[in-house]
Scaffold this motif. Structure first.
Motif, PDB file in Angstrom:
ATOM      1  N   SER A  11      42.794 -19.270  -4.041  1.00  0.00           N
ATOM      2  CA  SER A  11      42.918 -19.066  -2.600  1.00  0.00           C
ATOM      3  C   SER A  11      41.529 -18.819  -2.031  1.00  0.00           C
ATOM      4  O   SER A  11      40.559 -18.580  -2.766  1.00  0.00           O
ATOM      5  CB  SER A  11      43.819 -17.860  -2.327  1.00  0.00           C
ATOM      6  OG  SER A  11      43.203 -16.677  -2.811  1.00  0.00           O
ATOM      7  N   SER A  12      41.418 -18.846  -0.714  1.00  0.00           N
ATOM      8  CA  SER A  12      40.121 -18.599  -0.076  1.00  0.00           C
ATOM      9  C   SER A  12      39.645 -17.180  -0.376  1.00  0.00           C
ATOM     10  O   SER A  12      38.443 -16.935  -0.561  1.00  0.00           O
ATOM     11  CB  SER A  12      40.231 -18.811   1.440  1.00  0.00           C
ATOM     12  OG  SER A  12      41.241 -17.987   1.990  1.00  0.00           O
ATOM     13  N   ARG A  13      40.564 -16.233  -0.453  1.00  0.00           N
ATOM     14  CA  ARG A  13      40.190 -14.854  -0.776  1.00  0.00           C
ATOM     15  C   ARG A  13      39.690 -14.756  -2.211  1.00  0.00           C
ATOM     16  O   ARG A  13      38.707 -14.053  -2.486  1.00  0.00           O
ATOM     17  CB  ARG A  13      41.394 -13.935  -0.573  1.00  0.00           C
ATOM     18  CG  ARG A  13      41.085 -12.472  -0.807  1.00  0.00           C
ATOM     19  CD  ARG A  13      42.248 -11.590  -0.387  1.00  0.00           C
ATOM     20  NE  ARG A  13      41.930 -10.194  -0.550  1.00  0.00           N
ATOM     21  CZ  ARG A  13      42.718  -9.200  -0.159  1.00  0.00           C
ATOM     22  NH1 ARG A  13      43.873  -9.475   0.435  1.00  0.00           N
ATOM     23  NH2 ARG A  13      42.371  -7.949  -0.345  1.00  0.00           N
ATOM     24  N   ALA A  14      40.367 -15.452  -3.128  1.00  0.00           N
ATOM     25  CA  ALA A  14      39.924 -15.439  -4.521  1.00  0.00           C
ATOM     26  C   ALA A  14      38.531 -16.046  -4.645  1.00  0.00           C
ATOM     27  O   ALA A  14      37.680 -15.530  -5.384  1.00  0.00           O
ATOM     28  CB  ALA A  14      40.921 -16.194  -5.391  1.00  0.00           C
ATOM     29  N   TRP A  15      38.295 -17.151  -3.940  1.00  0.00           N
ATOM     30  CA  TRP A  15      36.977 -17.774  -3.951  1.00  0.00           C
ATOM     31  C   TRP A  15      35.915 -16.806  -3.434  1.00  0.00           C
ATOM     32  O   TRP A  15      34.827 -16.670  -4.001  1.00  0.00           O
ATOM     33  CB  TRP A  15      36.971 -19.046  -3.103  1.00  0.00           C
ATOM     34  CG  TRP A  15      37.239 -20.303  -3.860  1.00  0.00           C
ATOM     35  CD1 TRP A  15      38.297 -21.144  -3.724  1.00  0.00           C
ATOM     36  CD2 TRP A  15      36.419 -20.870  -4.891  1.00  0.00           C
ATOM     37  NE1 TRP A  15      38.205 -22.192  -4.603  1.00  0.00           N
ATOM     38  CE2 TRP A  15      37.064 -22.059  -5.328  1.00  0.00           C
ATOM     39  CE3 TRP A  15      35.224 -20.491  -5.497  1.00  0.00           C
ATOM     40  CZ2 TRP A  15      36.538 -22.864  -6.339  1.00  0.00           C
ATOM     41  CZ3 TRP A  15      34.689 -21.296  -6.507  1.00  0.00           C
ATOM     42  CH2 TRP A  15      35.348 -22.471  -6.907  1.00  0.00           C
ATOM     43  N   ALA A 248      42.565 -15.085  -9.821  1.00  0.00           N
ATOM     44  CA  ALA A 248      42.013 -16.390 -10.176  1.00  0.00           C
ATOM     45  C   ALA A 248      42.369 -16.850 -11.581  1.00  0.00           C
ATOM     46  O   ALA A 248      42.332 -18.047 -11.865  1.00  0.00           O
ATOM     47  CB  ALA A 248      40.493 -16.366 -10.023  1.00  0.00           C
ATOM     48  N   GLY A 249      42.693 -15.921 -12.477  1.00  0.00           N
ATOM     49  CA  GLY A 249      42.948 -16.299 -13.864  1.00  0.00           C
ATOM     50  C   GLY A 249      41.646 -16.351 -14.647  1.00  0.00           C
ATOM     51  O   GLY A 249      40.570 -16.574 -14.099  1.00  0.00           O
ATOM     52  N   SER A 250      41.726 -16.149 -15.952  1.00  0.00           N
ATOM     53  CA  SER A 250      40.527 -16.073 -16.786  1.00  0.00           C
ATOM     54  C   SER A 250      39.797 -17.404 -16.899  1.00  0.00           C
ATOM     55  O   SER A 250      38.587 -17.443 -17.089  1.00  0.00           O
ATOM     56  CB  SER A 250      40.894 -15.556 -18.176  1.00  0.00           C
ATOM     57  OG  SER A 250      41.882 -16.381 -18.766  1.00  0.00           O
ATOM     58  N   GLY A 251      40.536 -18.531 -16.785  1.00  0.00           N
ATOM     59  CA  GLY A 251      39.877 -19.832 -16.851  1.00  0.00           C
ATOM     60  C   GLY A 251      38.920 -20.019 -15.690  1.00  0.00           C
ATOM     61  O   GLY A 251      37.765 -20.438 -15.860  1.00  0.00           O
ATOM     62  N   ASN A 252      39.368 -19.690 -14.482  1.00  0.00           N
ATOM     63  CA  ASN A 252      38.519 -19.845 -13.303  1.00  0.00           C
ATOM     64  C   ASN A 252      37.371 -18.848 -13.286  1.00  0.00           C
ATOM     65  O   ASN A 252      36.353 -19.085 -12.621  1.00  0.00           O
ATOM     66  CB  ASN A 252      39.353 -19.692 -12.029  1.00  0.00           C
ATOM     67  CG  ASN A 252      40.169 -20.936 -11.724  1.00  0.00           C
ATOM     68  OD1 ASN A 252      39.678 -22.047 -11.851  1.00  0.00           O
ATOM     69  ND2 ASN A 252      41.426 -20.752 -11.358  1.00  0.00           N
ATOM     70  N   LEU A 253      37.508 -17.731 -13.989  1.00  0.00           N
ATOM     71  CA  LEU A 253      36.412 -16.768 -14.037  1.00  0.00           C
ATOM     72  C   LEU A 253      35.184 -17.345 -14.727  1.00  0.00           C
ATOM     73  O   LEU A 253      34.084 -16.836 -14.577  1.00  0.00           O
ATOM     74  CB  LEU A 253      36.864 -15.489 -14.744  1.00  0.00           C
ATOM     75  CG  LEU A 253      37.413 -14.393 -13.828  1.00  0.00           C
ATOM     76  CD1 LEU A 253      37.967 -13.251 -14.637  1.00  0.00           C
ATOM     77  CD2 LEU A 253      36.352 -13.896 -12.862  1.00  0.00           C
ATOM     78  N   MET A 254      35.379 -18.418 -15.517  1.00  0.00           N
ATOM     79  CA  MET A 254      34.232 -19.076 -16.138  1.00  0.00           C
ATOM     80  C   MET A 254      33.298 -19.645 -15.074  1.00  0.00           C
ATOM     81  O   MET A 254      32.090 -19.788 -15.294  1.00  0.00           O
ATOM     82  CB  MET A 254      34.701 -20.177 -17.084  1.00  0.00           C
ATOM     83  CG  MET A 254      33.619 -20.684 -18.029  1.00  0.00           C
ATOM     84  SD  MET A 254      34.221 -21.937 -19.181  1.00  0.00           S
ATOM     85  CE  MET A 254      35.284 -20.941 -20.227  1.00  0.00           C
ATOM     86  N   LEU A 255      33.850 -19.952 -13.902  1.00  0.00           N
ATOM     87  CA  LEU A 255      33.019 -20.449 -12.808  1.00  0.00           C
ATOM     88  C   LEU A 255      32.000 -19.394 -12.384  1.00  0.00           C
ATOM     89  O   LEU A 255      30.913 -19.721 -11.912  1.00  0.00           O
ATOM     90  CB  LEU A 255      33.901 -20.837 -11.612  1.00  0.00           C
ATOM     91  CG  LEU A 255      34.915 -21.955 -11.866  1.00  0.00           C
ATOM     92  CD1 LEU A 255      35.827 -22.124 -10.651  1.00  0.00           C
ATOM     93  CD2 LEU A 255      34.203 -23.261 -12.183  1.00  0.00           C
TER      94      LEU A 255
END
Length: 302
Positions: A11-15, A248-255
């Motif tokens: 989401s925009s907030r997560a980003w 965001a989930g751990s996968g997206n945290l790699m970003l």
């Protein structure tokens, strides 16, 4: 404290919070380097874990979260503090005395690469698939490019500084394994506070013995740097990390790993007039490609 890699639509907030976390951690490399102008690397780390520990325990008490009593859990905290704070923080702080903050942040991005390898070695459900193998291979190529062949042919203190930072990333990877094996079921805020307690019990005496009694008669610039990396980039960042993890989930945290290095590079150039060799940028590009390959292979979770 670790979660199986998952990937969600952001989401925009997560980003926004993911970017904020990246900026906070990216700026921590500069603040640590500033503190190192007046205090030693072990003392730098002692301040970091000590103040952050007090803040997180305050948060735990205010929220009324349960405090573990079992000796086994406190032993796990001690091990986690050693692997996730004492060893990597100390190695990277010492390394920053001899290499640029931007290069430190680039090499720090290899944490995810070593994390995949450690998971494959210790967990049957984290096998090294062909996609992961390609990502890991690219990651190693990126690190080797950033370090440069001259580090192998003409070994000096700068080469040792780079190896120290890489050693810190390996310790981070092992910390992930330790957390999964020993710290399941704990509220993440309690786990973070306990980990910082374990690292403080090790780090404060170690700094005192090696570098002398902790001095509080420091310049305003040094205290500002300590305040930033201990309060903002450690205590607050841990709380923000778990918030972003939930969204965001751990996968997206790699970003986040990919965004930290550019922040550190820009701040190092602006504040410290650092200029990295072109190979460092090429190395980061290759490493980032490897991380993206790893991230693209994560399962999506709605």
């Amino acid at each position: 404290m670790t979660t199986r890699p998952t990937q969600m639509t952001l989401s925009s907030r997560a980003w926004a919070e993911l970017i904020l976390l990246s900026v906070i951690w990216g700026a921590s490399f500069l603040s640590i380097r500033i503190a190192l102008d007046e205090i030693g690397p072990l003392t730098t780390v002692a301040h970091r874990v000590g103040w952050a520990m007090l803040i997180l325990w305050g948060y735990v008490l205010i929220k009324g979260l349960p405090i573990p009593r079992a000796a086994r859990i406190w032993g796990a905290f001690l091990g986690m503090g050693l692997l996730n704070n004492v060893i990597p923080f100390s190695l990277m702080a010492w390394g920053q005395l001899h290499i640029e903050t931007g290069l430190t942040s680039i090499l720090n991005a290899a944490t995810a690469i070593f994390g995949v390898i450690a998971a494959a070695l210790f967990f049957a459900d984290e096998r090294l698939t062909p996609r992961r193998a390609i990502g890991v291979g690219l990651g190693f190529c990126g690190v080797a490019t950033a370090v440069g062949l001259n580090a192998l042919t003409s070994f000096d203190i700068r080469s040792l500084g780079q190896l120290a930072v890489i050693g810190g990333t390996i310790s981070y990877a092992l910390a992930g394994v330790w957390a999964r094996k020993t710290m399941k079921g704990l509220p993440p805020q309690v786990a973070a506070a306990g980990m910082l307690t374990g690292s403080s019990l090790i780090m404060i005496p170690a700094a005192w013995i090696v570098e002398g009694p902790l001095s509080f008669a420091l310049t305003l610039q040094t205290w500002s740097a300590i305040g930033y990396y201990a309060v903002v980039a450690t205590a607050f960042a841990y709380l923000l990390y778990y918030r972003v993890l939930g969204m965001a989930g751990s996968g997206n945290l790699m970003l986040c790993t990919l965004m930290i290095a550019p922040v550190a590079i820009v701040l190092g150039a602006i504040v410290l007039n650092e200029a990295l060799p072109m190979r460092a940028y090429f190395g980061f590009a290759i490493l980032a490609t490897g991380l993206l390959v790893l991230n693209s292979g994560q399962k999506r979770k709605n």
